[in-house]
Design an enzyme around this catalytic site. Structure first.
Site, short mmCIF file in Angstrom:
data_model
loop_
_atom_site.label_atom_id
_atom_site.label_comp_id
_atom_site.label_asym_id
_atom_site.label_seq_id
_atom_site.Cartn_x
_atom_site.Cartn_y
_atom_site.Cartn_z
N CYS A 267 0.81 -1.22 0.00
CA CYS A 267 0.00 0.00 0.00
C CYS A 267 0.84 1.27 0.00
O CYS A 267 0.37 2.33 -0.43
CB CYS A 267 -0.94 0.02 1.20
SG CYS A 267 -1.98 -1.44 1.35
N HIS B 82 -9.65 1.45 -2.71
CA HIS B 82 -8.25 1.25 -2.37
C HIS B 82 -7.52 0.48 -3.47
O HIS B 82 -7.46 -0.75 -3.44
CB HIS B 82 -8.19 0.48 -1.04
CG HIS B 82 -6.82 0.36 -0.44
ND1 HIS B 82 -5.70 1.00 -0.95
CD2 HIS B 82 -6.38 -0.34 0.66
CE1 HIS B 82 -4.65 0.70 -0.21
NE2 HIS B 82 -5.03 -0.11 0.77
#
Length: 379
Positions: free
Chosen positions: A86, A332
Site C-alpha cells: 500500500c 483502495h
C-alpha cells in the site's frame, strides 16, 4: 543537494473492482495518466529522465516500463517498479525526490498504478509429480505465520483493543462519503479513462444504511463492515517531480510544490495500521514541524478504524484531514493509493491563495508506514 518539486499531478478516477475500469490494464491506466501529466506541465516526453511507479498486484514484470512505453515516452527512458504494497505509490514519489535531490536526475514521473480487476490469479507450482498447483490469495508479509494476520482481522482487533465502536466507525465513513460528494474540485485532478470520469463508489451514505450491513470481522459492537472497509479498486496516479534547475525555468511558480520531507518506517507486522503514526512522528522530527503546522492532511482510509486511530494518536486536527473524503468513499487501489494521496494534496495546496504545508500518510501490510510533507512556498 538540491530541492525536488512537484509541478503537475493527475490521477484516474477510482473504480471498484469489476467496475468501469475493469477491462483496462494497470499499465494502461498509468500511461493515460502519464500523458495527462506531461500535457498539463507542457513538457515533452524526451525531457523525462526516468519513470518510477508503485504496484503491488501486477504479478511480476515491470509495469512502470509498460506504462512508459504505452504513453509514448522515448524507448531510452528507463522505468522502475516499486512494491511496498500500500505504501508503493508514495514511496515511488519519495524515491524520485531523493534521486533529484542527489543530482541524479532533473525530471522524473512518479506515482502508482493498480488494477484489482486484472490482477493475476496466484498459484504456487506443485513440488511433486501428480500434485496440483496451490492457489493463494496473497503472499506472506511476515516470515512468522503467527505474526502475519489478515488485514481485516488485524483492523478488527485494533478496533476491539481501542474500544472504537462499530457506530463510531460508521459515522466516520458516512462523513468521508459526504465530503467526497461535496468535492467540487476533483475535476482538476482527474483523467477520464474508458468513459469513466468520476470516482464511482462515492454515494449518499447514511447511518441507517450502515446499520443494516453484516459484520465482516470482529464483534457486534466494534466489528468492521463493508461501509468501514475500503473497497478493492482500480486506478493510477502520477506526479511530475523536477529539480531546482527546472523549477527556476517555470513562469508559474505557484505550481511548484516542494517535497520537503518523507519517511518510511517499519513496525510490528501484527499491527500495520499503527505504522503511519511512527512515520508522521519521524518526518515531523526530521523537518522540525509540529502537527498543527499542516494546513491539510491526506490520511489513507484502508479501514475507518485505522484512519481514526492514526489521526488520534498522531495528534492531528480531524477538521484538516481528508477535506474532500478519503479511500472509504473512493476505494483502495493498493499500489496507487499513496500516490493518490500526493495528487490530492498537491491540488489542495495549489488552489489555495497562500503558502501552505501538507502531509500524506499511509500504512502497508507487514508493518510498514510512509509519510510525506509537501510545501507550497509561494502563492
Amino acid at each position: 543537494m538540491s530541492g525536488a518539486y512537484i509541478i503537475a499531478a493527475k490521477r484516474t478516477p477510482v473504480a471498484p473492482r469489476g467496475g468501469g475500469l475493469a477491462r483496462v490494464e494497470a499499465w494502461q491506466l498509468g500511461a493515460e495518466t502519464i500523458r495527462a501529466v506531461l500535457d498539463d506541465a507542457g513538457m515533452q516526453g524526451n525531457a523525462v529522465d526516468t519513470v518510477i511507479m508503485g504496484n503491488a498486484l501486477y504479478g511480476g514484470g515491470n509495469p512502470a516500463r509498460m506504462a512508459a512505453l504505452e504513453a509514448g515516452l522515448p524507448e531510452t527512458v528507463p522505468a522502475l517498479s516499486v512494491d511496498t504494497q500500500c505504501c508503493s505509490g508514495l514511496d515511488a514519489i519519495a524515491l524520485a525526490a531523493s534521486r533529484i535531490s542527489a543530482g541524479d536526475a532533473d525530471v522524473i514521473l512518479a506515482g502508482g498504478l493498480e488494477s484489482y480487476s486484472r490482477a493475476p490469479i496466484r498459484q504456487r507450482r506443485p513440488l511433486d509429480d501428480g500434485d496440483t498447483p496451490e492457489t493463494y490469495e496473497r503472499p506472506p508479509f511476515s516470515p512468522w505465520p503467527s505474526r502475519d494476520p489478515d488485514m481485516l482481522a488485524s483492523a478488527a482487533a485494533l478496533a476491539a483493543a481501542r474500544g472504537i465502536s462499530r457506530s463510531d466507525q460508521e459515522a466516520y465513513a458516512v462523513e468521508s462519503h459526504r465530503r467526497a460528494a461535496a468535492d467540487d474540485h476533483a475535476a482538476a485532478e482527474l483523467v477520464s479513462v474508458a468513459g469513466v470520469d468520476r470516482d464511482a463508489f462515492t454515494r449518499a451514505m447514511t447511518l441507517k444504511t450502515c446499520a443494516r450491513l453484516p459484520v465482516l470481522a470482529g464483534s457486534a459492537t466494534c466489528g468492521l463492515t463493508a461501509a468501514t472497509t475500503a473497497v478493492e479498486a482500480d486506478a493510477a496516479a502520477v506526479v511530475l517531480v523536477v529539480s531546482e534547475r527546472v523549477r527556476a525555468t517555470l513562469t508559474d511558480t505557484g505550481r511548484a510544490v516542494a517535497i520537503s520531507g518523507s519517511a518510511s518506517v517499519g513496525g510490528n507486522p501484527e499491527t500495520p495500521a499503527l505504522a503511519p503514526i511512527t512515520a508522521i512522528e519521524k518526518v515531523c522530527r526530521d523537518g522540525g514541524w509540529a502537527v498543527d503546522d499542516f494546513t491539510c492532511v491526506e490520511m489513507m482510509e484502508a479501514f475507518a478504524v485505522q484512519a481514526m486511530t492514526c489521526i488520534d494518536r498522531a495528534g492531528l486536527d480531524p477538521s484538516r484531514v481528508n477535506l474532500c473524503g478519503g479511500a472509504l468513499a473512493r476505494g483502495h487501489p493498493i499500489g496507487a493509493s499513496g500516490a493518490i494521496l500526493a495528487v490530492r494534496l498537491w491540488h489542495d495546496l495549489v488552489r489555495r491563495d497562500e503558502p501552505g504545508l501538507g502531509l500524506a500518510a499511509i500504512a502497508a501490510a507487514g508493518g510498514l508506514g510512509s509519510a510525506m510533507v509537501l510545501s507550497r512556498e509561494h502563492a
